[in-house]
Design a protein around this motif. Structure first.
Motif, short mmCIF file in Angstrom:
data_model
loop_
_atom_site.label_atom_id
_atom_site.label_comp_id
_atom_site.label_asym_id
_atom_site.label_seq_id
_atom_site.Cartn_x
_atom_site.Cartn_y
_atom_site.Cartn_z
N GLY A 1 16.44 27.07 54.18
CA GLY A 1 16.06 26.01 55.11
C GLY A 1 14.81 26.36 55.90
O GLY A 1 13.88 25.54 56.00
N TYR A 2 14.77 27.56 56.46
CA TYR A 2 13.59 27.96 57.23
C TYR A 2 12.35 28.01 56.36
O TYR A 2 11.25 27.69 56.82
N ASN A 3 12.49 28.41 55.12
CA ASN A 3 11.35 28.44 54.21
C ASN A 3 10.81 27.02 54.00
O ASN A 3 9.59 26.80 54.07
N THR A 4 11.70 26.08 53.79
CA THR A 4 11.28 24.69 53.62
C THR A 4 10.59 24.18 54.88
O THR A 4 9.53 23.56 54.82
N PHE A 5 11.20 24.47 56.04
CA PHE A 5 10.60 24.02 57.30
C PHE A 5 9.22 24.63 57.50
O PHE A 5 8.28 23.94 57.92
N ALA A 6 9.07 25.92 57.20
CA ALA A 6 7.78 26.59 57.36
C ALA A 6 6.72 25.97 56.45
O ALA A 6 5.57 25.82 56.84
N ASN A 7 7.13 25.58 55.26
CA ASN A 7 6.19 24.96 54.32
C ASN A 7 5.74 23.58 54.78
O ASN A 7 4.66 23.12 54.38
N GLU A 8 6.52 22.92 55.61
CA GLU A 8 6.23 21.55 55.98
C GLU A 8 5.72 21.39 57.42
O GLU A 8 5.62 20.28 57.92
N CYS A 9 5.40 22.49 58.08
CA CYS A 9 4.93 22.42 59.47
C CYS A 9 3.53 21.81 59.53
O CYS A 9 2.68 22.09 58.70
N SER A 10 3.32 21.04 60.58
CA SER A 10 2.02 20.39 60.74
C SER A 10 1.09 21.12 61.70
O SER A 10 -0.09 20.80 61.76
N THR A 11 1.61 22.10 62.43
CA THR A 11 0.76 22.85 63.35
C THR A 11 0.90 24.34 63.09
O THR A 11 1.98 24.82 62.73
N PRO A 12 -0.17 25.09 63.29
CA PRO A 12 -0.11 26.55 63.08
C PRO A 12 0.92 27.23 63.99
O PRO A 12 1.61 28.16 63.54
N LEU B 1 3.76 26.03 65.21
CA LEU B 1 5.11 25.76 64.72
C LEU B 1 5.38 26.54 63.44
O LEU B 1 6.45 27.13 63.27
N LYS B 2 4.39 26.58 62.55
CA LYS B 2 4.53 27.35 61.32
C LYS B 2 4.76 28.83 61.64
O LYS B 2 5.63 29.48 61.05
N SER B 3 4.02 29.35 62.59
CA SER B 3 4.17 30.75 62.98
C SER B 3 5.59 31.02 63.49
O SER B 3 6.20 32.04 63.16
N GLU B 4 6.10 30.12 64.29
CA GLU B 4 7.46 30.28 64.82
C GLU B 4 8.50 30.27 63.70
O GLU B 4 9.41 31.10 63.67
N PHE B 5 8.36 29.35 62.77
CA PHE B 5 9.30 29.32 61.65
C PHE B 5 9.16 30.55 60.77
O PHE B 5 10.15 31.07 60.25
#
Length: 90
Positions: free
Chosen positions: A28-39, A41-45
């Motif tokens: 799940g976290y991998n999917t969320f990280a792949n779909e983040c729209s901001t750096p 948020l991606k960093s947090e995931f």
């Protein structure tokens, strides 16, 4: 409240369940990280994903120590074949 104990749900089964749960969480976290729209948020995931992978690895190691998760060494010829296959694709 006391829940009835299942005679078939011991330490090994709990560890199996924990390992499966961690694998599900990391997916799940991998999917969320792949779909983040901001750096940010991606960093947090990515941080969360790393932490969850660490937990999964710790469970895996503990299961191996107890003999509950056996792995076998890969055959060197199969490793070499896989390397050649992927090198040829590049």
């Amino acid at each position: 409240m006391n829940l009835p104990q299942s005679p078939n749900f011991g330490d090994k089964e709990m560890m199996d369940d924990a390992l499966s749960s961690q694998k599900f969480v990391t997916e799940g976290y991998n999917t969320f990280a792949n779909e983040c729209s901001t750096p940010a948020l991606k960093s947090e995931f990515m941080n969360l994903l790393s932490e969850e992978h660490q937990i999964q690895h710790e469970i895996f190691i503990e299961m191996q120590k107890r003999g509950w998760y056996q792995t076998t060494a890969a055959d060197q010829s199969k490793i070499n074949q896989a390397k050649q296959k992927y090198l040829a694709q590049n």
